[in-house]
Design an enzyme around this catalytic site. Sequence first.
Site, mmCIF file in Angstrom:
data_model
loop_
_atom_site.group_PDB
_atom_site.id
_atom_site.type_symbol
_atom_site.label_atom_id
_atom_site.label_comp_id
_atom_site.label_asym_id
_atom_site.label_seq_id
_atom_site.Cartn_x
_atom_site.Cartn_y
_atom_site.Cartn_z
ATOM 1 N N GLY A 471 0.785 -1.039 0.015
ATOM 2 C CA GLY A 471 0.030 -0.005 0.020
ATOM 3 C C GLY A 471 0.679 1.032 0.087
ATOM 4 O O GLY A 471 0.095 2.307 0.126
ATOM 5 N N THR A 472 2.043 1.099 -0.093
ATOM 6 C CA THR A 472 3.124 2.089 0.034
ATOM 7 C C THR A 472 3.309 2.862 -1.287
ATOM 8 O O THR A 472 3.804 3.977 -1.290
ATOM 9 C CB THR A 472 4.462 1.642 0.688
ATOM 10 O OG1 THR A 472 4.788 0.558 -0.311
ATOM 11 C CG2 THR A 472 4.149 1.131 2.098
ATOM 12 N N LYS A 634 2.830 12.867 -4.082
ATOM 13 C CA LYS A 634 1.435 12.321 -3.744
ATOM 14 C C LYS A 634 1.552 11.216 -2.654
ATOM 15 O O LYS A 634 0.885 11.072 -1.587
ATOM 16 C CB LYS A 634 0.833 11.920 -4.951
ATOM 17 C CG LYS A 634 -0.857 11.634 -4.562
ATOM 18 C CD LYS A 634 -1.628 11.794 -5.879
ATOM 19 C CE LYS A 634 -3.115 11.641 -5.488
ATOM 20 N NZ LYS A 634 -3.939 11.755 -6.756
ATOM 21 N N GLY A 703 13.979 7.024 3.738
ATOM 22 C CA GLY A 703 12.789 6.517 3.943
ATOM 23 C C GLY A 703 11.762 7.481 4.820
ATOM 24 O O GLY A 703 11.953 8.198 5.387
ATOM 25 N N GLU A 706 7.754 4.974 8.402
ATOM 26 C CA GLU A 706 7.505 4.919 9.776
ATOM 27 C C GLU A 706 7.416 6.316 10.548
ATOM 28 O O GLU A 706 7.032 6.396 11.536
ATOM 29 C CB GLU A 706 8.341 3.791 10.486
ATOM 30 C CG GLU A 706 8.144 2.600 9.759
ATOM 31 C CD GLU A 706 9.190 1.420 10.194
ATOM 32 O OE1 GLU A 706 9.092 0.677 11.109
ATOM 33 O OE2 GLU A 706 10.183 1.414 9.144
HETATM 34 MO MO1 MOS Z 1 8.443 -1.838 9.608
HETATM 35 S S1 MOS Z 1 7.810 -2.127 11.713
HETATM 36 O O1 MOS Z 1 9.919 -2.318 9.837
HETATM 37 O O2 MOS Z 1 7.429 -2.986 8.561
#
Ligand code: MOS
Length: 739
Positions: A471-472, A634, A703, A706
């Site tokens: 979904g990323t 986006k 990245g 998270e």
């Molecule tokens: Mo993330 S918790 O390293 O998928």
Amino acid sequence: MPRRSPFGTAVNRIDGRLKVTGGARYGADFRFDRLANGYLVVSTIGRGSIRSMDTGAAEHSPGVLAVFTPFNPLKLFAPADAAGAQNWAPLQDTEIRYHGQIIGLVVAETFEQARNAAALVRTSYDARPPAASFEAGFPTATIPPPSFGEPAVQDFLAPGVSSIDDALAASEVTVTGDYSQPIENHNAMEPHSTTAVWQDGHVTVYSGTQSPNRHAGDIAAWTGVDPAKVHVISPFVGGGFGNKATTWSCAPLTVAAAQALGRPVRTVLTREQTFTVTGHRSTVAQTVALGATRDGVLTAVKHDAYSSTSASGGRPESGPGTTSRVLYRSPNLHVGQKVVALDVPVPTFMRAPGENSGSFAIESAMDELAIRLRIDPIELRMRNYATVLPGTDRAWSSKHLDECYRVGAEAFGWARRNPVPRSVTNEDGEWLVGMGMSTAIYPANRFATSVKVRLQADGTAAVSSATADLGTGMWTVLAILGADALGIPLERVRPDLGDSALPNNYGAFGSASTAGVAPGVRAAADSATRALTRLALDNPRSPFHGMAPDDVRYGDGSLIGGGRTIGFGTLLELTGTPAVEATESGPAGGDPAKYAFHSFGAHFCEVRVHRLTGEPRLSRFTTVIDAGLIVNMKAARSQIAGGVIFGIGQALLEGTRVEAATGRFANANLAEYLLPVNPDVPDIDVRFVQHADTVFNPAGVRGIGELGTVGSAAAVANAVHNATGRRVHDLPITLDKLL
Ligand code: MOS
């Protein structure tokens, strides 16, 4: 004219239409002839052993093919490396380790038949009381092994200071607070599933995973099958959040069942089973003590945590070492962690594992210190701004957190905040209004990754790597990177991922997938276009044949030289070559012994708390992110907003409740495990300060997966305090805590 690259623009997902029309196939969507369906049987006690299982009625139930139990087992091997996963294999003994563990697998023609038969299995137990109380385990808690190389307990003390407590005692001002949060479950929209298809001694496994390679290797290890004979296919993943980074025992069990029955078998977990058969985030109890001068310079930071783990393995939260250890300059610093092993399901990585819990504690404590000192919370953070990793002389490869604070404060209107708690209401006086902020930090990770770029005679370029799109937006990221590196339109790039047969990739976790493929695509594109240029010079049917190497170059999808510009597809066709390709790994970038690598951010939010009912509601959120260059504006905004929503859920709603007497997860469903829905989420203004981090890697990309969920719960808690004067130390911040 050079083609405009899509890199850094806002690109719609290339797989968006497939997803919204049902064309995207998730793990359980693959159909096969004679496909049988598995359904798990799970324990209904929290500790003890199975005395007997009566499977007669189940076996005679319509459509049933087999009932596997510890008394009729499938051979599995416990994983040797249980980091993030359980340390035991199901059906190999009669022991009950926790409530909801796998004790059987029913396989039938249809899902409904399997589910019906599973309900007919009668199990009798010898029950013992489980150790399920987190707090009761504090006295016997133990120090865990290092996590990603960082010891669980670390002290950095100024010369002449004998202990962190002495440093605190000598500080002009101290604040101390205890912070806690419950177990949280990932609740990805797609429950875990496994479909195993054997053919000629090879097994193909269709399953949503964050790492096709790791999943294949894990399944091989659990089942004892030669790793070369396990192929994992996972083109679409309906969310993972860390819980599909490792392999849960339902997968090898299904693979073994399919082998035993000589039929394809598919097992899909129920929502309730995902709570106990797969992982969760530990419950965490933390204490932060800050010492400072009266003008807000930190003199001591002490941050300790207890986190829960399972006697059956897994990976507990590691908060202090990944937040207070790295966040602020302080001459004296202590971080420590102990774990409490319980008879509960197995904890694992969950979005920002460690940074999430740690940031709630330290960023709440910093707010408390700011209030005590009557210093603006941003100003307090700037007075303690770290320019080198605390306790080391390593500078960050690129750090623009100060800019995040500045840009965020301006965009949000932080200057309008009244620092006096409980002093602002809305127009009609019904709602108390408050503003809060916090810092986000997450390591910029780099893992080995290879990418293949293949230039094809039809003028398209295939770009592939065995990563995942949970979904990323990785399908689109690969296409953008390919278009950018090759100078061709997005429509001519054919990305491929989610398949363990593709070039090796560690997978999508640790917020590292984009940062891994970005330099990888470039390196592979360079190699492929060099191979194309050689072909152009060497092949007798090439219009460039025999020219001097310096006179021919690749640019924007074509070879250019001697007054000619010929597209790579045309050249390949002219020379009768189907394709040229290259596989490369991204260059490593700067030396980690010299540099620290992190991404940063600042959250700002406004909450409204109802004067009479205590109901908290978010009204505005602004997040500014420093994560190097952004590939797809986006998708990146969505990713950060999603992380913030994760933090909102944590702040206000989420929590898995453990029944202490039984160790049962009492609200293992989406009716009672509350998640934020649209009315809980305000408009989220996401901004990026973009500075290419070319010390980290040549693409300048870090990245973001998270980062949005680090600190966002603290921002909410800090805003709630500003609105109400109530400091809630125990998540979630439910209205009963505000009355
Ligand atoms: Mo993330 S918790 O390293 O998928």
